[in-house]
Write a protein that holds these residues in place. Structure first.
Motif, PDB file in Angstrom:
ATOM      1  N   THR A   1       0.927  -1.329   0.053  1.00 36.59           N
ATOM      2  CA  THR A   1      -0.074   0.030   0.045  1.00 36.59           C
ATOM      3  C   THR A   1       0.879   1.138   0.195  1.00 36.59           C
ATOM      4  O   THR A   1       0.558   2.188  -0.710  1.00 36.59           O
ATOM      5  CB  THR A   1      -0.863   0.153   1.121  1.00 36.59           C
ATOM      6  OG1 THR A   1      -0.128   0.013   2.328  1.00 36.59           O
ATOM      7  CG2 THR A   1      -1.699  -1.194   1.459  1.00 36.59           C
TER       8      THR A   1
ATOM      9  N   SER B   1       1.130   3.971  -2.955  1.00 36.34           N
ATOM     10  CA  SER B   1       0.899   5.534  -2.944  1.00 36.34           C
ATOM     11  C   SER B   1       1.974   6.245  -3.520  1.00 36.34           C
ATOM     12  O   SER B   1       2.000   7.473  -3.999  1.00 36.34           O
ATOM     13  CB  SER B   1       0.711   5.697  -1.194  1.00 36.34           C
ATOM     14  OG  SER B   1      -0.193   5.213  -0.834  1.00 36.34           O
TER      15      SER B   1
ATOM     16  N   SER C   1      -5.135   4.507 -10.747  1.00 38.24           N
ATOM     17  CA  SER C   1      -6.301   3.692 -10.315  1.00 38.24           C
ATOM     18  C   SER C   1      -6.263   2.148 -10.861  1.00 38.24           C
ATOM     19  O   SER C   1      -7.003   1.435 -10.420  1.00 38.24           O
ATOM     20  CB  SER C   1      -7.430   4.321 -11.088  1.00 38.24           C
ATOM     21  OG  SER C   1      -7.268   4.238 -12.622  1.00 38.24           O
TER      22      SER C   1
ATOM     23  N   ASP D   1      -5.990   0.313  -7.816  1.00 41.16           N
ATOM     24  CA  ASP D   1      -7.114   0.337  -6.584  1.00 41.16           C
ATOM     25  C   ASP D   1      -7.617  -1.004  -6.276  1.00 41.16           C
ATOM     26  O   ASP D   1      -7.902  -1.269  -5.123  1.00 41.16           O
ATOM     27  CB  ASP D   1      -7.892   1.367  -7.077  1.00 41.16           C
ATOM     28  CG  ASP D   1      -7.589   2.689  -7.081  1.00 41.16           C
ATOM     29  OD1 ASP D   1      -6.492   2.935  -6.599  1.00 41.16           O
ATOM     30  OD2 ASP D   1      -8.248   3.729  -7.638  1.00 41.16           O
ATOM     31  N   PRO D   2      -8.201  -1.843  -7.297  1.00 37.58           N
ATOM     32  CA  PRO D   2      -8.690  -2.945  -6.651  1.00 37.58           C
ATOM     33  C   PRO D   2      -7.639  -3.805  -5.874  1.00 37.58           C
ATOM     34  O   PRO D   2      -8.314  -4.614  -4.872  1.00 37.58           O
ATOM     35  CB  PRO D   2      -9.028  -3.843  -8.172  1.00 37.58           C
ATOM     36  CG  PRO D   2      -9.222  -2.841  -9.028  1.00 37.58           C
ATOM     37  CD  PRO D   2      -8.100  -1.694  -8.629  1.00 37.58           C
TER      38      PRO D   2
ATOM     39  N   VAL E   1      -5.294  -2.727  -3.869  1.00 36.56           N
ATOM     40  CA  VAL E   1      -5.199  -2.030  -2.875  1.00 36.56           C
ATOM     41  C   VAL E   1      -6.314  -2.154  -1.760  1.00 36.56           C
ATOM     42  O   VAL E   1      -6.144  -2.462  -0.641  1.00 36.56           O
ATOM     43  CB  VAL E   1      -4.748  -0.447  -3.107  1.00 36.56           C
ATOM     44  CG1 VAL E   1      -4.729   0.205  -1.639  1.00 36.56           C
ATOM     45  CG2 VAL E   1      -3.465  -0.287  -3.747  1.00 36.56           C
ATOM     46  N   HIS E   2      -7.565  -2.149  -2.381  1.00 38.70           N
ATOM     47  CA  HIS E   2      -8.455  -2.219  -1.685  1.00 38.70           C
ATOM     48  C   HIS E   2      -8.690  -3.765  -0.776  1.00 38.70           C
ATOM     49  O   HIS E   2      -8.985  -3.895   0.212  1.00 38.70           O
ATOM     50  CB  HIS E   2      -9.901  -2.215  -2.172  1.00 38.70           C
ATOM     51  CG  HIS E   2     -10.128  -0.547  -2.950  1.00 38.70           C
ATOM     52  ND1 HIS E   2     -10.770  -0.143  -4.088  1.00 38.70           N
ATOM     53  CD2 HIS E   2      -9.698   0.411  -2.298  1.00 38.70           C
ATOM     54  CE1 HIS E   2     -10.719   1.182  -3.932  1.00 38.70           C
ATOM     55  NE2 HIS E   2     -10.023   1.693  -2.906  1.00 38.70           N
ATOM     56  N   LYS E   3      -8.169  -4.568  -1.596  1.00 35.45           N
ATOM     57  CA  LYS E   3      -8.262  -5.971  -1.319  1.00 35.45           C
ATOM     58  C   LYS E   3      -7.418  -6.030   0.078  1.00 35.45           C
ATOM     59  O   LYS E   3      -7.472  -6.882   0.944  1.00 35.45           O
ATOM     60  CB  LYS E   3      -7.894  -6.963  -2.328  1.00 35.45           C
ATOM     61  CG  LYS E   3      -9.091  -7.272  -3.266  1.00 35.45           C
ATOM     62  CD  LYS E   3     -10.225  -7.998  -2.253  1.00 35.45           C
ATOM     63  CE  LYS E   3     -11.349  -8.302  -3.600  1.00 35.45           C
ATOM     64  NZ  LYS E   3     -12.343  -8.860  -2.833  1.00 35.45           N
TER      65      LYS E   3
ATOM     66  N   TYR F   1      -6.270  -3.737   1.857  1.00 42.30           N
ATOM     67  CA  TYR F   1      -7.127  -3.310   3.135  1.00 42.30           C
ATOM     68  C   TYR F   1      -7.855  -3.990   3.764  1.00 42.30           C
ATOM     69  O   TYR F   1      -7.905  -4.103   5.155  1.00 42.30           O
ATOM     70  CB  TYR F   1      -7.355  -1.892   3.048  1.00 42.30           C
ATOM     71  CG  TYR F   1      -6.385  -0.614   2.672  1.00 42.30           C
ATOM     72  CD1 TYR F   1      -5.699  -0.194   3.767  1.00 42.30           C
ATOM     73  CD2 TYR F   1      -6.382   0.166   1.565  1.00 42.30           C
ATOM     74  CE1 TYR F   1      -4.643   0.760   3.979  1.00 42.30           C
ATOM     75  CE2 TYR F   1      -5.546   1.176   1.419  1.00 42.30           C
ATOM     76  CZ  TYR F   1      -4.919   1.645   2.719  1.00 42.30           C
ATOM     77  OH  TYR F   1      -3.887   2.682   2.654  1.00 42.30           O
ATOM     78  N   GLU F   2      -8.652  -4.687   3.183  1.00 47.27           N
ATOM     79  CA  GLU F   2      -9.592  -5.400   3.845  1.00 47.27           C
ATOM     80  C   GLU F   2      -8.975  -6.619   4.503  1.00 47.27           C
ATOM     81  O   GLU F   2      -9.279  -7.080   5.505  1.00 47.27           O
ATOM     82  CB  GLU F   2     -10.714  -6.014   2.495  1.00 47.27           C
ATOM     83  CG  GLU F   2     -11.452  -5.290   1.928  1.00 47.27           C
ATOM     84  CD  GLU F   2     -12.370  -5.715   0.766  1.00 47.27           C
ATOM     85  OE1 GLU F   2     -12.309  -7.220   0.737  1.00 47.27           O
ATOM     86  OE2 GLU F   2     -13.239  -5.160   0.243  1.00 47.27           O
TER      87      GLU F   2
ATOM     88  N   GLU G   1      -7.636  -5.210   7.550  1.00 48.88           N
ATOM     89  CA  GLU G   1      -8.804  -4.969   8.605  1.00 48.88           C
ATOM     90  C   GLU G   1      -9.341  -6.229   9.018  1.00 48.88           C
ATOM     91  O   GLU G   1      -9.742  -6.157  10.291  1.00 48.88           O
ATOM     92  CB  GLU G   1      -9.891  -4.074   7.907  1.00 48.88           C
ATOM     93  CG  GLU G   1     -10.939  -3.643   8.594  1.00 48.88           C
ATOM     94  CD  GLU G   1     -10.657  -2.027   9.079  1.00 48.88           C
ATOM     95  OE1 GLU G   1     -11.171  -1.928  10.389  1.00 48.88           O
ATOM     96  OE2 GLU G   1     -10.215  -1.401   8.368  1.00 48.88           O
TER      97      GLU G   1
END
Length: 228
Positions: A59, A63, A132, A135-136, A138-140, A142-143, A146
């Motif tokens: 991540t 960035s 972008s 992005d998919p 990075v979102h995975k 982060y999930e 989390e």
């Protein structure tokens, strides 16, 4: 493909109650605004100990890629960036793919096959892909942090005493009242220092008694009787 979970041993600690700070969010920790001991440094150390530091590193590198891509566009426009900027950003893109996205890479992150394949499809793009595109992935990631890392990390650490107090007016007032009654009780029980030195079963005149009153105090029961 690799499983999309990270199994980390959990340790249950007391992290709630009137004198415990609010549990931080992942965003708080990554922004380094969470209260101690849940700092970004501690989180990185925890990830390293559990062999999943690459999730956070991905991540951060994503960035970094976004920042340099935007700088490239701002200097030369989206269609005519300078050759040096293109070369540099293209190098950053290739490093991301080689380290985190490519199968069996040195720091491969756990991603669904469709997300991984869509990124690898642009491996040979002449121009650096737009940020972008990541992005998919990075979102995975982060999930993943989390759901599988955040709670075990929070529960693994005790709050520090300085940060463990609830500073609301109601709790501070209650705490001050408790301290007052505690000290008042201590003072009341030791108001006559002489009583601390009294022999069990004897009476000690109060310090405020007049000399005459002290003189009239009864003799000790242990005085010797006259010889018969």
């Amino acid at each position: 493909s690799r499983p999309l979970t990270v199994r980390i041993p959990t340790t249950t600690m007391q992290t709630s109650g009137p004198f415990c700070p609010r549990k931080p969010s992942l965003a708080d920790i990554l922004a380094n605004t969470a209260p101690p001991p849940w700092t970004l440094t501690a989180f990185m150390a925890y990830l390293s100990q559990n062999h999943c530091l690459e999730t956070l590193e991905f991540t951060m590198d994503a960035s970094r890629y976004r920042k340099h891509y935007m700088k490239m566009v701002s200097r030369g426009g989206p269609t005519t960036p300078s050759a040096d900027d293109v070369t540099y950003v293209r190098m950053l893109w290739q490093r991301l793919l080689d380290a985190y996205i490519a199968p069996n890479g040195p720091r491969e992150v756990n991603l669904p096959s469709d997300v991984r394949d869509s990124i690898l499809a642009q491996a040979d793009a002449q121009m650096p892909p737009h940020p972008s595109t990541l992005d998919p992935a990075v979102h995975k990631v982060y999930e993943l942090m989390e759901e599988s890392v955040l709670v075990p990390f929070i529960n693994s650490l005790h709050p520090q005493p300085d940060s463990a107090y609830n500073t609301s007016d109601e709790n501070l007032h209650h705490h001050q009242q408790q301290q007052y009654h505690h000290h008042h009780h201590q003072y009341s029980s030791s108001a006559d220092p002489a009583s601390a030195y009294a022999t069990p079963g004897t009476s000690v005149p109060p310090l405020s008694a007049s000399p005459a009153h002290r003189a009239s105090a009864p003799a000790s029961s242990t005085s010797a009787s006259p010889a018969s």
